[in-house]
Design a protein around this motif. Structure first.
Motif, PDB file in Angstrom:
ATOM      1  N   GLU A   1       6.931  -4.965   6.922  1.00  0.00           N
ATOM      2  CA  GLU A   1       6.219  -5.810   5.962  1.00  0.00           C
ATOM      3  C   GLU A   1       6.561  -5.476   4.516  1.00  0.00           C
ATOM      4  O   GLU A   1       5.730  -5.616   3.625  1.00  0.00           O
ATOM      5  CB  GLU A   1       4.696  -5.700   6.166  1.00  0.00           C
ATOM      6  CG  GLU A   1       4.228  -5.898   7.596  1.00  0.00           C
ATOM      7  CD  GLU A   1       4.675  -7.223   8.187  1.00  0.00           C
ATOM      8  OE1 GLU A   1       4.787  -8.222   7.437  1.00  0.00           O
ATOM      9  OE2 GLU A   1       4.938  -7.273   9.408  1.00  0.00           O
TER      10      GLU A   1
ATOM     11  N   GLU B   1       5.263 -14.429  -2.427  1.00  0.00           N
ATOM     12  CA  GLU B   1       4.886 -13.702  -1.223  1.00  0.00           C
ATOM     13  C   GLU B   1       5.352 -12.262  -1.440  1.00  0.00           C
ATOM     14  O   GLU B   1       6.447 -11.888  -1.025  1.00  0.00           O
ATOM     15  CB  GLU B   1       5.545 -14.311   0.020  1.00  0.00           C
ATOM     16  CG  GLU B   1       5.052 -15.707   0.358  1.00  0.00           C
ATOM     17  CD  GLU B   1       5.689 -16.248   1.622  1.00  0.00           C
ATOM     18  OE1 GLU B   1       6.260 -15.450   2.404  1.00  0.00           O
ATOM     19  OE2 GLU B   1       5.637 -17.481   1.829  1.00  0.00           O
TER      20      GLU B   1
ATOM     21  N   ARG C   1       3.753  -6.606   1.319  1.00  0.00           N
ATOM     22  CA  ARG C   1       2.376  -6.331   1.764  1.00  0.00           C
ATOM     23  C   ARG C   1       2.175  -4.819   1.833  1.00  0.00           C
ATOM     24  O   ARG C   1       2.019  -4.239   2.916  1.00  0.00           O
ATOM     25  CB  ARG C   1       2.110  -6.984   3.126  1.00  0.00           C
ATOM     26  CG  ARG C   1       1.869  -8.479   3.049  1.00  0.00           C
ATOM     27  CD  ARG C   1       3.122  -9.300   2.948  1.00  0.00           C
ATOM     28  NE  ARG C   1       3.843  -9.314   4.222  1.00  0.00           N
ATOM     29  CZ  ARG C   1       5.123  -9.593   4.346  1.00  0.00           C
ATOM     30  NH1 ARG C   1       5.864  -9.844   3.280  1.00  0.00           N
ATOM     31  NH2 ARG C   1       5.689  -9.608   5.538  1.00  0.00           N
TER      32      ARG C   1
ATOM     33  N   ASP D   1       0.957  -8.486  11.055  1.00  0.00           N
ATOM     34  CA  ASP D   1       0.818  -9.885  10.650  1.00  0.00           C
ATOM     35  C   ASP D   1       0.173 -10.027   9.273  1.00  0.00           C
ATOM     36  O   ASP D   1      -0.452 -11.050   8.960  1.00  0.00           O
ATOM     37  CB  ASP D   1       0.010 -10.673  11.677  1.00  0.00           C
ATOM     38  CG  ASP D   1      -1.357 -10.066  11.937  1.00  0.00           C
ATOM     39  OD1 ASP D   1      -1.576  -8.902  11.550  1.00  0.00           O
ATOM     40  OD2 ASP D   1      -2.211 -10.747  12.526  1.00  0.00           O
TER      41      ASP D   1
ATOM     42  N   LYS E   1      -0.472 -10.819   5.417  1.00  0.00           N
ATOM     43  CA  LYS E   1      -0.033 -11.951   4.602  1.00  0.00           C
ATOM     44  C   LYS E   1      -0.571 -11.811   3.185  1.00  0.00           C
ATOM     45  O   LYS E   1      -1.723 -11.418   2.991  1.00  0.00           O
ATOM     46  CB  LYS E   1      -0.540 -13.274   5.184  1.00  0.00           C
ATOM     47  CG  LYS E   1       0.006 -13.639   6.547  1.00  0.00           C
ATOM     48  CD  LYS E   1      -0.588 -14.952   7.023  1.00  0.00           C
ATOM     49  CE  LYS E   1      -0.087 -15.320   8.414  1.00  0.00           C
ATOM     50  NZ  LYS E   1      -0.706 -16.579   8.908  1.00  0.00           N
TER      51      LYS E   1
ATOM     52  N   THR F   1      -0.106 -14.448  -0.249  1.00  0.00           N
ATOM     53  CA  THR F   1       0.533 -15.594  -0.911  1.00  0.00           C
ATOM     54  C   THR F   1      -0.253 -15.938  -2.168  1.00  0.00           C
ATOM     55  O   THR F   1      -1.485 -15.931  -2.161  1.00  0.00           O
ATOM     56  CB  THR F   1       0.594 -16.831   0.000  1.00  0.00           C
ATOM     57  OG1 THR F   1      -0.732 -17.208   0.394  1.00  0.00           O
ATOM     58  CG2 THR F   1       1.433 -16.553   1.238  1.00  0.00           C
TER      59      THR F   1
ATOM     60  N   ASP G   1      -4.927  -8.215   5.058  1.00  0.00           N
ATOM     61  CA  ASP G   1      -4.334  -6.875   5.072  1.00  0.00           C
ATOM     62  C   ASP G   1      -5.340  -5.845   5.553  1.00  0.00           C
ATOM     63  O   ASP G   1      -6.551  -6.066   5.540  1.00  0.00           O
ATOM     64  CB  ASP G   1      -3.934  -6.432   3.650  1.00  0.00           C
ATOM     65  CG  ASP G   1      -3.011  -7.377   2.945  1.00  0.00           C
ATOM     66  OD1 ASP G   1      -1.801  -7.293   3.180  1.00  0.00           O
ATOM     67  OD2 ASP G   1      -3.510  -8.198   2.148  1.00  0.00           O
TER      68      ASP G   1
ATOM     69  N   GLU H   1      -9.722  -9.995   4.517  1.00  0.00           N
ATOM     70  CA  GLU H   1      -9.149 -11.323   4.288  1.00  0.00           C
ATOM     71  C   GLU H   1      -9.905 -11.933   3.120  1.00  0.00           C
ATOM     72  O   GLU H   1     -11.139 -12.015   3.131  1.00  0.00           O
ATOM     73  CB  GLU H   1      -9.242 -12.230   5.501  1.00  0.00           C
ATOM     74  CG  GLU H   1      -8.578 -13.575   5.211  1.00  0.00           C
ATOM     75  CD  GLU H   1      -8.474 -14.486   6.422  1.00  0.00           C
ATOM     76  OE1 GLU H   1      -7.443 -15.192   6.543  1.00  0.00           O
ATOM     77  OE2 GLU H   1      -9.430 -14.508   7.224  1.00  0.00           O
TER      78      GLU H   1
END
Length: 728
Positions: free
Chosen positions: A241, A273, A276, A300, A302, A304, A339, A359
């Protein structure tokens, strides 16, 4: 205050929210070549053209950040850095953070994904609530401690940095200073430039810049445009990541029907992006080589960020003595994080404990209008320039989060499975705010003699915040009053030198103003004042530019609360800083140039106590969190011929602390960067760039719990880029 606290974001937010371009190097015996890319439109509307040197302090370049009446740094009683976009690109600085911290005086970054990779320190103060950021003169209000645009230097004409309290110009949130990024403007002379870059860790960059007149044969010099597009991607130096990608687009259309009227419509887009990455856990107080490149986020993860800025600017000069400017704007930001953000090495188990599975969504919109007018006249027979105006805006902010969720996992230091984000911990709408703000401002310059001038300014902001809890329906409303003002004297013993003194007063919010919780909304705005004296000048027929400043700032009404607790606390305490700053740009000999700056300061909490484990602890005399007391930059340029140029840059940052008690130390560090340019043809350049030449392991941010450092967010290791730039 809270922006610089090393708490986790979950706990922190709970507390805050419950001609072709001439690329050739100049001859060794000549001044810098001012290229067409450095031609900039003076003023917000673009009525006339002015030149800004590619390197140097630009003491004779008018700026609109430190003053609304278009003064040069020599005429302004304040500390100002004007960093040209071309200088940043020549030095291989691809981000705003790199350009500001390596070229401006005394500025450091404390970037992390939570603040949008865009938080800074200046003169003893830290975070986006104390160092205000503007884009093209427009302030974007900080939402939950985060600002995500601008980030790329490709579309930058110049960056103007005003150090010290600056609420007199842009309202609350500027006790440490202001960073104003000015994008490239439309020009009538054709400009076309492209750049391609490849580098280590799978890095690739593509950029394009085009400008010129439109249908000039039919309409004359009436319409002009500018279009800049820049895209970057890389696999990154972290696993997993660690990859990132971004896109920046800046487009502007100028309509100039007459020399005294200009209307510019612009739109700027930023999409990111980022990597992470939230830091590397400390093992016995250090980062072992074994885990330096490890990323402990979930597989996974993310992040953005999407920002859009639309502005319509008009500038009209009905006479030589009157100039009227108006800016209407709409700014939006959409952000998403998914994260696990906190990592700490557990000595008992030998594992890395991961917490704060978060989140978060931000949905922010700001609509506003700014009108100001400048009048030139005589007062009692003395030349005088007076500017006044107003600024109104409305900000809607929606915060969606999963702060209800609490989970901790542990993984080995190496050979771990990152795992996935739990599906039962997803975000839900938390709260919404509406902020309406109105302000009036004025500024005046009275020229007492041909060598002495007196400057004054004041601004009053009246923001009203309304917040609704989307889970309970509870609401509250609060109106604040933020006043800023400044008095200054400038004495010019010669046309090439200036002595000045100023007093300024400013305000800071106790958190991000537009996302304050009810528990914090009852507090007053923090206040601060500064006394500054300084000198500036040019010597040796402009070959040497220099500035020297000394200052003292005191900030009152700090918030005190228990570390790692969501309790709001009480408003007590004060913080101060005092220091000296020196900057120079000097062409010491044919083919040789030195550009450097040094900031030395002493910053401390003057009166600041907290209750820890039932006992009152005083932090008086301690160094504020994230604030270094030494910052130095040096660029040495050697141009042995027209076709070759070599640049070496050194950056030294003093030690900082991640806790109030100054026990969680982050060491000082020095970075070395190299740039080698080869002029392939008159219109093309090949560049080799080496960053962090000696592969220094260093931290740009960090966290601590109970006075013990838990993790550092590391800066990039040694990396290499090759760039090819062409113009036509």
């Amino acid at each position: 205050m809270f922006a610089s606290h090393p708490l986790s974001r979950k706990r922190l937010f709970a507390a805050l929210s419950h001609a072709p371009l001439i690329l050739a190097a100049p001859p060794a015996s000549a001044q810098e070549v001012v290229t067409l890319e450095q031609l900039s439109v003076e003023g917000e509307g673009g009525v006339s053209l002015t030149r800004a040197a590619p390197v140097g302090l630009n003491l004779r370049t008018p700026d609109r950040t430190a003053s609304r009446i278009g003064l040069t740094p020599l005429e302004t009683p304040a500390s100002i850095d004007i960093v040209s976009g071309e200088a940043a690109r020549l030095r291989g600085q691809t981000s705003i953070a790199e350009a500001v911290t390596q070229d401006a005086t005394g500025i450091t970054t404390i970037a992390d994904p939570g603040n949008g990779n865009g938080a800074f320190t200046s003169r003893g103060f830290a975070g986006p609530n104390s160092i205000q950021q503007l884009y093209d003169g427009t302030r974007f209000y900080v939402g939950a401690g985060t600002v995500t645009f601008p980030f790329d230097t490709w579309n930058v004409e110049r960056i103007e940095v005003l150090r010290g309290p600056s609420s007199v110009l842009y309202g609350d949130g500027a006790i440490g200073g202001i960073i104003n990024v000015v994008p490239k403007k439309p020009v009538f002379v054709p400009i076309n430039t492209a750049r391609a870059v490849v580098g280590s860790d799978g890095l690739a960059r593509l950029a394009f810049d085009s400008g010129g007149g439109i249908a000039q044969a039919e309409y004359g010099d009436t319409f002009a445009y500018r279009l800049n597009v820049s895209g970057n991607r890389a696999d990154g130096w972290l696993r997993p990541e660690g990859d990132f990608r971004n896109l920046a687009v800046s487009a502007a259309l100028l309509f100039q029907p007459s020399p005294d009227l200009a209307i510019t419509l612009s739109h700027d887009l930023g999409y990111q992006e980022p990597a992470r990455y939230w830091g590397t856990p400390l093992v016995e107080g250090r980062i072992p080589d074994l885990i330096r490149f490890n990323n402990y986020n979930v597989r996974d993860a993310k992040i953005t960020w999407a920002d859009n800025w639309t502005q319509l600017k008009a500038e009209w000069s009905p006479s030589a003595d009157i100039t009227i400017r108006n800016t209407a704007y709409r700014l939006t930001s959409r952000r998403h994080w998914l994260d696990v953000e906190q990592y700490a090495f557990n000595r008992g188990t030998g594992l890395v404990d991961r917490s704060n599975y978060l989140e978060i969504y931000h949905n922010q919109e700001q609509v506003g209008n700014r009108l100001d007018a400048t009048f030139r006249s005589d007062v009692l027979g003395l030349p005088n320039v007076f500017a006044a105006g107003f600024d109104v805006n409305h900000i809607d902010f929606l915060h969606t989060n999963n702060f209800y969720f609490d989970q901790t996992t542990s993984v080995p230091l190496t050979g771990y499975d990152p795992g996935l984000f739990p599906q039962n911990g997803r975000a839900r709408p938390a709260y919404a705010t509406q902020t309406s703000q109105a302000s009036v401002f004025a500024e005046d310059r009275l020229i007492i003699t041909d060598k002495l001038s007196f400057l004054t300014g004041a601004r009053l902001d009246v923001p009203t915040l309304r917040r609704t809890d989307l889970q309970t329906g509870a609401q509250f409303e609060r109106t604040f009053n933020a006043l800023g003002y400044r008095f200054g004297l400038v004495y010019n013993p010669t046309p090439d030198s200036a002595l000045y003194a100023q007093y300024s007063y400013a305000t800071d919010p106790v958190g991000s103003l537009i996302t304050l919780s009810q528990s914090l909304a009852g507090f007053k705005l923090a206040t601060g004042d500064q006394i500054e004296v300084g000198a500036k000048g040019l010597a040796f027929d402009g070959q040497l530019e220099w500035t020297l400043a000394g200052y003292r700032i005191v900030k009152d009404n700090l918030i005190s609360r228990l570390p790692n607790s969501p309790a709001a606390g009480v408003q007590v305490g004060s913080q101060s800083s005092q220091g000296v700053e020196l900057a120079l740009g000097w062409r010491v000999a044919p083919g040789w140039r030195i550009d450097g700056n040094l900031a030395l300061l002493h910053a401390q909490y003057d009166s600041f106590t907290q209750v820890v484990n039932g006992a009152t602890v005083s932090y008086a005399g301690k160094q504020p969190i994230d604030v270094p007391e030494r910052v130095a930059n040096l660029w040495l340029t050697w141009e042995p011929s027209r076709d070759w140029a070599a640049r070496i840059g050194l950056q030294n940052i003093g030690q900082v602390y991640s806790d109030f008690g100054n026990t969680a130390r982050r060491p000082a560090y020095t970075l070395v960067n190299l740039v080698l340019d080869r002029q392939v043809t008159e219109d093309s350049r090949l560049s080799l760039r080496v960053y962090n030449l000696f592969d220094k392991v260093y931290a740009i941010n960090g966290n601590a719990v109970d006075g013990v450092g838990t993790n550092w967010l590391l800066g990039r290791p040694r990396s290499v880029e090759v760039a090819y730039t062409v113009a036509w």
